[in-house]
Design a protein around this motif. Sequence first.
Motif, PDB file in Angstrom:
ATOM      1  N   GLY A  89      -0.920   2.070 -12.129  1.00  0.00           N
ATOM      2  CA  GLY A  89      -0.103   2.578 -10.846  1.00  0.00           C
ATOM      3  C   GLY A  89       0.216   4.015 -10.587  1.00  0.00           C
ATOM      4  N   HIS A  90      -0.627   4.642 -11.450  1.00  0.00           N
ATOM      5  CA  HIS A  90      -0.730   6.231 -11.166  1.00  0.00           C
ATOM      6  C   HIS A  90      -1.749   6.733 -10.469  1.00  0.00           C
ATOM      7  N   GLY A  91      -1.520   7.764  -9.386  1.00  0.00           N
ATOM      8  CA  GLY A  91      -2.539   7.930  -8.506  1.00  0.00           C
ATOM      9  C   GLY A  91      -2.277   9.145  -7.831  1.00  0.00           C
ATOM     10  N   ARG A  92      -3.253   9.568  -6.790  1.00  0.00           N
ATOM     11  CA  ARG A  92      -2.874  10.736  -5.931  1.00  0.00           C
ATOM     12  C   ARG A  92      -2.832  10.634  -4.583  1.00  0.00           C
ATOM     13  N   ILE A  93      -2.019  11.103  -3.566  1.00  0.00           N
ATOM     14  CA  ILE A  93      -2.286  11.019  -2.438  1.00  0.00           C
ATOM     15  C   ILE A  93      -3.463  11.397  -1.911  1.00  0.00           C
ATOM     16  N   TRP A  94      -4.295  10.565  -1.267  1.00  0.00           N
ATOM     17  CA  TRP A  94      -5.697  10.750  -0.835  1.00  0.00           C
ATOM     18  C   TRP A  94      -5.607  11.351   0.814  1.00  0.00           C
ATOM     19  N   SER A  95      -4.569  10.789   1.400  1.00  0.00           N
ATOM     20  CA  SER A  95      -4.548  10.921   2.773  1.00  0.00           C
ATOM     21  C   SER A  95      -3.162  10.560   3.293  1.00  0.00           C
ATOM     22  N   TYR A  96      -2.466  11.346   4.297  1.00  0.00           N
ATOM     23  CA  TYR A  96      -1.260  10.890   4.935  1.00  0.00           C
ATOM     24  C   TYR A  96      -0.890  10.975   6.164  1.00  0.00           C
ATOM     25  N   VAL A  97      -0.061  10.350   6.975  1.00  0.00           N
ATOM     26  CA  VAL A  97       0.322  10.755   8.303  1.00  0.00           C
ATOM     27  C   VAL A  97       1.978  10.637   8.403  1.00  0.00           C
ATOM     28  N   LEU A 144      -6.074   5.379  -6.528  1.00  0.00           N
ATOM     29  CA  LEU A 144      -5.376   5.100  -8.166  1.00  0.00           C
ATOM     30  C   LEU A 144      -6.369   5.844  -9.178  1.00  0.00           C
ATOM     31  N   ALA A 145      -5.770   6.327 -10.004  1.00  0.00           N
ATOM     32  CA  ALA A 145      -6.275   7.200 -11.245  1.00  0.00           C
ATOM     33  C   ALA A 145      -7.259   6.360 -11.937  1.00  0.00           C
ATOM     34  N   ASP A 146      -6.805   5.049 -12.305  1.00  0.00           N
ATOM     35  CA  ASP A 146      -7.538   4.408 -13.206  1.00  0.00           C
ATOM     36  C   ASP A 146      -8.781   3.257 -12.427  1.00  0.00           C
ATOM     37  N   ALA A 147      -8.729   3.553 -11.181  1.00  0.00           N
ATOM     38  CA  ALA A 147      -9.544   2.632 -10.364  1.00  0.00           C
ATOM     39  C   ALA A 147      -9.746   3.480  -9.245  1.00  0.00           C
ATOM     40  N   PRO A 148     -10.518   4.830  -9.111  1.00  0.00           N
ATOM     41  CA  PRO A 148     -10.688   5.593  -8.093  1.00  0.00           C
ATOM     42  C   PRO A 148     -11.390   5.393  -6.792  1.00  0.00           C
ATOM     43  N   PRO A 150      11.592  13.757   2.568  1.00  0.00           N
ATOM     44  CA  PRO A 150      11.249  14.714   3.764  1.00  0.00           C
ATOM     45  C   PRO A 150       9.595  14.835   4.000  1.00  0.00           C
ATOM     46  N   PRO A 151       8.981  14.558   5.223  1.00  0.00           N
ATOM     47  CA  PRO A 151       7.466  14.813   5.301  1.00  0.00           C
ATOM     48  C   PRO A 151       6.958  16.066   4.669  1.00  0.00           C
ATOM     49  N   GLY A 152       7.663  17.269   4.731  1.00  0.00           N
ATOM     50  CA  GLY A 152       7.360  18.408   4.306  1.00  0.00           C
ATOM     51  C   GLY A 152       6.894  18.386   2.544  1.00  0.00           C
ATOM     52  N   ARG A 153       7.453  17.630   1.951  1.00  0.00           N
ATOM     53  CA  ARG A 153       7.219  17.612   0.396  1.00  0.00           C
ATOM     54  C   ARG A 153       5.980  16.817   0.372  1.00  0.00           C
ATOM     55  N   LEU A 154       5.302  16.233   1.056  1.00  0.00           N
ATOM     56  CA  LEU A 154       4.099  15.345   0.883  1.00  0.00           C
ATOM     57  C   LEU A 154       2.934  16.642   0.824  1.00  0.00           C
ATOM     58  N   ARG A 155       1.919  16.301  -0.034  1.00  0.00           N
ATOM     59  CA  ARG A 155       0.729  17.202  -0.309  1.00  0.00           C
ATOM     60  C   ARG A 155      -0.453  16.282  -0.577  1.00  0.00           C
ATOM     61  N   ILE A 156      -1.783  16.637   0.335  1.00  0.00           N
ATOM     62  CA  ILE A 156      -2.840  15.917  -0.289  1.00  0.00           C
ATOM     63  C   ILE A 156      -2.869  16.188  -1.964  1.00  0.00           C
ATOM     64  N   GLY A 157      -3.524  15.269  -2.708  1.00  0.00           N
ATOM     65  CA  GLY A 157      -3.523  15.522  -4.182  1.00  0.00           C
ATOM     66  C   GLY A 157      -2.310  15.444  -4.990  1.00  0.00           C
ATOM     67  N   ALA A 158      -1.053  15.272  -4.352  1.00  0.00           N
ATOM     68  CA  ALA A 158       0.064  15.270  -5.142  1.00  0.00           C
ATOM     69  C   ALA A 158       0.090  13.972  -5.909  1.00  0.00           C
ATOM     70  N   ARG A 159       0.540  14.017  -7.101  1.00  0.00           N
ATOM     71  CA  ARG A 159       0.500  12.944  -8.108  1.00  0.00           C
ATOM     72  C   ARG A 159       1.791  11.771  -7.798  1.00  0.00           C
ATOM     73  N   VAL A 160       1.572  10.704  -7.876  1.00  0.00           N
ATOM     74  CA  VAL A 160       2.518   9.683  -7.454  1.00  0.00           C
ATOM     75  C   VAL A 160       2.408   8.424  -8.280  1.00  0.00           C
ATOM     76  N   HIS A 161       3.410   7.678  -8.497  1.00  0.00           N
ATOM     77  CA  HIS A 161       3.296   6.324  -9.424  1.00  0.00           C
ATOM     78  C   HIS A 161       3.747   5.249  -8.342  1.00  0.00           C
ATOM     79  N   TRP A 189       5.640   4.228  -3.524  1.00  0.00           N
ATOM     80  CA  TRP A 189       4.993   5.089  -4.341  1.00  0.00           C
ATOM     81  C   TRP A 189       6.135   6.334  -4.319  1.00  0.00           C
ATOM     82  N   VAL A 190       6.352   6.836  -5.680  1.00  0.00           N
ATOM     83  CA  VAL A 190       7.251   8.040  -5.820  1.00  0.00           C
ATOM     84  C   VAL A 190       6.499   9.431  -6.501  1.00  0.00           C
ATOM     85  N   LEU A 191       6.963  10.282  -5.791  1.00  0.00           N
ATOM     86  CA  LEU A 191       6.224  11.631  -6.130  1.00  0.00           C
ATOM     87  C   LEU A 191       6.833  11.705  -7.904  1.00  0.00           C
TER      88      LEU A 191
END
Length: 138
Positions: free
Chosen positions: A56-64, A87-91, A111-122, A133-135
């Motif tokens: 359940g760990h991963g990175r934000i790949w895209s967002y809107v 997903l980190a263990d199923a990329p 807040p939308p300003g806290r999101l970044r491409i590549g940010a780690r989430v679980h 997902w939580v940062l």
Amino acid sequence: MLQPLTDTDGAPFWRYAAQGELRVQACAGCGEVRFPPRPCCPRCASFDDVWRRVDGHGRIWSYVVPHPPLLPDYAEQAPYNVVVVELADAPRVRLVGNVVAEAGARLDSVPPGRLRIGARVHVVFSPDGLPQWVLERP
């Protein structure tokens, strides 16, 4: 709120999610992970599958951030985010969801300003079993 529309192939995903587990379908023959779930492996054509638990760990790949909200049921929570998480263990698996402050929080809790491409989430699960997902670094 909208509820997931399940089919025969995707029903196990939602059953596991309702139990607080994130699992993805994989071929029982060759091990190829497939998402979205489907009856036949695109690699070896096997119809046998297993549901593999992922951490359940991963990175934000895209967002809107929809402005205005695309669905009337979400208008009171706008602006909110919709993310694609790799997903980190199923990329090769990317899941759509929302980043929230904590499990079950409103869609506008981050807040939308806290999101970044590549940010780690679980992953966390809402009370009705919806993956969210939580940062990892709030």
